[in-house]
Write a protein that holds these residues in place. Structure first.
Motif, short mmCIF file in Angstrom:
data_model
loop_
_atom_site.label_atom_id
_atom_site.label_comp_id
_atom_site.label_asym_id
_atom_site.label_seq_id
_atom_site.Cartn_x
_atom_site.Cartn_y
_atom_site.Cartn_z
N UNK B 383 -13.02 2.12 -27.45
CA UNK B 383 -13.93 1.01 -27.74
C UNK B 383 -15.11 1.46 -28.59
N UNK B 384 -15.47 2.71 -28.38
CA UNK B 384 -16.60 3.24 -29.14
C UNK B 384 -16.22 3.45 -30.61
N UNK B 385 -14.98 3.94 -30.82
CA UNK B 385 -14.58 4.32 -32.18
C UNK B 385 -13.81 3.24 -32.92
N UNK B 386 -13.51 2.12 -32.24
CA UNK B 386 -12.60 1.13 -32.80
C UNK B 386 -13.04 0.65 -34.19
N UNK B 387 -14.34 0.40 -34.33
CA UNK B 387 -14.83 -0.19 -35.58
C UNK B 387 -14.66 0.75 -36.77
N UNK B 388 -14.91 2.03 -36.55
CA UNK B 388 -14.88 2.95 -37.71
C UNK B 388 -13.68 3.89 -37.62
N UNK B 389 -12.56 3.34 -37.14
CA UNK B 389 -11.42 4.23 -36.86
C UNK B 389 -10.93 4.95 -38.10
N UNK B 390 -10.96 4.29 -39.26
CA UNK B 390 -10.44 4.93 -40.47
C UNK B 390 -11.19 6.22 -40.78
N UNK B 391 -12.52 6.16 -40.64
CA UNK B 391 -13.31 7.37 -40.87
C UNK B 391 -12.99 8.43 -39.83
N UNK B 392 -12.92 7.97 -38.57
CA UNK B 392 -12.65 8.91 -37.49
C UNK B 392 -11.30 9.57 -37.70
N UNK B 393 -10.32 8.76 -38.12
CA UNK B 393 -8.98 9.31 -38.32
C UNK B 393 -8.98 10.39 -39.39
N UNK B 394 -9.71 10.16 -40.47
CA UNK B 394 -9.69 11.13 -41.55
C UNK B 394 -10.28 12.46 -41.14
N UNK B 395 -11.09 12.44 -40.08
CA UNK B 395 -11.77 13.68 -39.70
C UNK B 395 -11.28 14.29 -38.39
N UNK B 396 -10.35 13.63 -37.72
CA UNK B 396 -9.99 14.18 -36.41
C UNK B 396 -9.10 15.41 -36.53
N UNK B 397 -9.13 16.19 -35.46
CA UNK B 397 -8.38 17.44 -35.46
C UNK B 397 -7.07 17.27 -34.73
N UNK B 398 -6.13 18.11 -35.09
CA UNK B 398 -4.81 18.02 -34.48
C UNK B 398 -4.43 19.35 -33.86
N UNK B 399 -4.03 19.29 -32.61
CA UNK B 399 -3.48 20.48 -31.96
C UNK B 399 -1.99 20.25 -31.77
N UNK B 400 -1.18 21.19 -32.19
CA UNK B 400 0.26 21.02 -32.03
C UNK B 400 0.80 22.14 -31.15
N UNK B 401 1.57 21.75 -30.15
CA UNK B 401 2.28 22.77 -29.39
C UNK B 401 3.75 22.38 -29.35
N UNK B 402 4.58 23.33 -29.68
CA UNK B 402 6.00 23.04 -29.82
C UNK B 402 6.80 23.89 -28.85
N UNK B 403 7.75 23.27 -28.21
CA UNK B 403 8.66 24.01 -27.36
C UNK B 403 10.08 23.75 -27.86
N UNK B 404 10.66 24.76 -28.51
CA UNK B 404 11.99 24.58 -29.08
C UNK B 404 13.00 25.37 -28.26
#
Lengths: 277, 413
Positions: B383-404
């Motif tokens: 609810x806090x980020x809903x309005x400016x989600x596009x900006x937030x999305x461009x700057x968010x970080x991604x952690x990936x963990x893979x189990x193959x």
């Protein structure tokens, strides 16, 4: 009493209209509305005029077909289900859930028919179990339908669709060309469902009128209602109006269930106590 | 007297029955199957006359003339084409003798320019002796030019009409949409049926987006989520379906390449098949290919103070399908398998991060539906980020963990 009578006759007329409308949209494009309404109402009146035994047999025949069709709908849409659509659960507390459930009062009042057929039951004690099962089945079906629509379409889309369940049956298509037009099959089952509702409501309406005018003239009351119902069914100009009236009926149902009926029970209790005193 | 009364009732009863028979002959909306024009595909282009190389000029102009119609409102914006099968022609397949069978038209593509699809749809009746029937509509092809202007205008009819199914597939083509319908396929009879079966290849490769029907598009538009639609390109007798077009709200913003499509599908948990190619662990330059058995992806947001981290958990099982050094090395070895698993994990992690970074930078459009993950698992923060989600999305970080995990290695050790 008059309130209940008005409520029941309005809901017969309006549900008749909404069924006829959806048949017109999905199946029979050019058939006049009046013909569809007549086709629905003639067998209803015929079954009702034959008495409660015929009615119960008809309903007995229809029940397994309906349950089977619903089970089939659930089974076939399994592939499209996304359980994540239900999240977030209970975000915002319990109040929105309760407020939403009020909309179901009118459809769910169908179980009120149990009260009307109670005098015709020979052995009320042993029927208790079956009354419970019947209520549970209808509860389960409403629950399943609502949940299924949300699971498949997601909350935002479900808000927009006019007939979510029919849309759901239209959305089903297997890789093989087995169920190309499932919605016609589904509509063929849905019409009997509407018919059962009509039948039971019609029966209760007759009992109501009999009690209201204190008469025993069966035929007059059975056939006398037909024009009234048809007028009600044809009254809404378009589908938007129809849903406005259905909403009013729902409000009426809420008023009846939460205010009138409890006060009636209260009054009878007081009267009984006075009698014993 | 009584007897006579009975006879009368019987006669009345029987005549009533006979009367009923008259009514049983058909229903109001009865129409023979062969009297319908089954529309198989719709192509939507912009309404300018498109150049057509080798066509005879006079014929070309006369055809163009018939495609115009006076509109009730506005000037034509789109050119709608519907495909109707020519049924007797399709049944007799040209025998492949030495005569060089002439490719005769199996389907009729009719174009009319107009604004509202419904108006055009009814104008088809002026040229078509069968009423157009949309229950069996298979595909909708939209050209890039139209898509960039927004697709809600044209999709509303397709969603509102009761004949058209929500399962109808939608494709975007960079060129002319009509050209895709004009393809004369080699195996199938009609290009629409050819095109609608192509996404089934998603079980073979993740380069094809497969969950792209009208219903899904409508769901995404109505829940205000960006979405992707498959990109198709066509030649004279072939169609290729790979890569996706990215849509924000209802306007197309760009293309995503085939490789990025793979990883975008992995993130959305839509990958139902495909493969991963990595370097062989022992020798430089040799490759190793594994096939996907099953992939599960979970995306969970983690909000720490003002920072959003998306945790992407990938769990996958694979089979080794190809190892370019037959006989030289032993695949049937625990250490080797573990090494391969690690290689795959590294590769997937790197690729997913690359793809997310690419999309963040290039488009800034949340095609991975991280917004949904936020809404579902962190509703308060959402609810806090809903309005400016596009900006937030461009700057968010991604952690990936893979189990193959490797399951099978094929027939050779």
């Amino acid at each position: 009493m008059v309130g209940i009578f008005v409520y029941i006759i309005l809901s017969i007329g309006l549900s008749l209209r909404s069924t006829a409308m959806s048949i017109k949209v999905f199946l029979l494009d050019t058939t006049p509305l009046l013909v569809l309404i007549l086709i629905m109402i003639i067998p209803t009146v015929y079954a009702v005029s034959k008495g409660i035994k015929t009615m119960s047999i008809v309903l007995d025949i229809l029940l397994p077909i309906v349950l089977l069709a619903i089970a089939m709908l659930v089974g076939l849409s399994y592939k499209k289900i996304e359980f994540q659509n239900l999240r977030p659960v209970f975000y915002g507390g319990v109040t929105p859930v309760i407020r939403g459930s009020l909309n179901l009062v009118h459809p769910y009042l169908g179980i009120g028919i149990i009260g009307y057929i109670f005098p015709s039951i020979n052995n009320p004690k042993s029927t208790k179990k079956w009354i419970f099962i019947g209520t549970a089945i209808s509860l389960a079906i409403y629950f399943l339908m609502v949940i299924l629509t949300i699971l498949v379409f997601g909350p935002e889309e479900s808000k927009i669709l006019v007939w979510p369940t029919v849309s759901l049956s239209k959305a089903i298509q297997l890789e093989t060309e087995l169920f190309e037009r499932l919605e016609s099959l589904f509509m063929a089952v849905w019409i009997p469902v509407a018919f059962t509702t009509l039948l039971t409501f019609y029966y209760s309406s007759i009992l109501n009128l009999k009690a209201l005018f204190n008469t025993n003239k069966d035929h007059l009351i059975i056939y006398g209602q037909i024009p009234l119902i048809i007028i009600i069914a044809l009254f809404p100009g378009n589908i938007v109006e129809l849903y406005k009236y259905l909403n009013w009926v729902n409000i009426m149902a809420m008023f009846l269930t939460f205010i009138v009926i409890p006060s009636m029970i209260f009054m009878t209790l007081i009267r009984k106590r006075r009698m014993t005193q | 007297m009584i007897f006579r009364k009975r006879v009368y009732t019987k006669i009345i009863f029987i005549s009533l029955c006979l009367l009923m028979l008259l009514l049983q002959t058909g229903c109001w909306d009865y129409r023979e199957t062969e009297d319908r024009g089954y529309v198989l595909g719709i192509a939507i282009d912009v309404a300018e006359p498109l150049p057509r190389g080798s066509d005879d000029l006079e014929e070309y102009f006369s055809e163009r003339e018939i495609e115009k119609m006076p509109l009730q409102k506005g000037s034509p914006k789109y050119a709608y084409t519907i495909q109707i099968p020519i049924i007797p022609q399709a049944r007799i397949k040209p025998e492949g003798g030495g005569g060089g069978a002439v490719d005769e038209d199996r389907a009729w593509d009719i174009t009319i320019t107009g604004n509202s699809f419904f108006e055009v749809n009814r104008e088809f009746a002026t040229r078509l002796d069968y009423p157009a029937f949309y229950e069996h509509l298979q595909v909708v092809v939209i050209s890039e030019e139209v898509a960039r202007e927004g697709i809600t205008e044209i999709l509303d009819f397709l969603l509102r009409d009761h004949e058209i199914r929500r399962k109808t597939r939608v494709f975007i083509t960079p060129g002319e949409a009509k050209a895709v319908l004009d393809v004369i396929p080699r195996i199938e009879d009609y290009s629409s049926l050819y095109l609608v079966k192509l996404p089934r290849g998603a079980e073979k490769t993740s380069r094809i987006a497969h969950l792209t029907d009208l219903g899904v598009v409508s769901q995404n538009i109505h829940s205000k989520l960006p979405f992707t639609l498959p990109r198709v390109i066509s030649t004279k007798d072939e169609i290729k379906d790979a890569g996706v077009a990215i849509f924000k709200e209802d306007e197309m913003v760009g293309w995503l390449g085939e490789i990025d499509t793979i990883w975008a599908k992995w993130i959305r948990d839509l990958a139902i098949g495909g493969l991963v190619v990595v370097d062989s662990p022992n020798e430089e330059g040799k490759l190793l290919a594994v096939e996907i058995v099953k992939v599960n992806t979970k995306v969970r947001p983690l909000v720490v103070k003002d920072k959003i981290i998306m945790n992407i958990d990938v769990e996958g099982t694979f089979n080794i399908i190809e190892e370019m050094r037959t006989g030289e090395s032993n695949v049937f070895d625990e250490e080797y398998i573990e090494e391969v698993e690690e290689l795959i994990q590294e590769k997937i992690e790197r690729e997913i991060k690359d793809t997310v970074a690419f999309v963040q930078e290039e488009f800034g459009v949340d095609i991975f539906h991280f917004a949904l993950a936020m809404k579902r698992y962190a509703p308060r923060e959402w609810e806090k980020y809903e309005q400016e989600w596009d900006d937030v999305f461009s700057n968010l970080e991604v952690e990936v963990s893979v189990d193959a995990q490797i399951r099978l290695v094929g027939l050779m050790r």
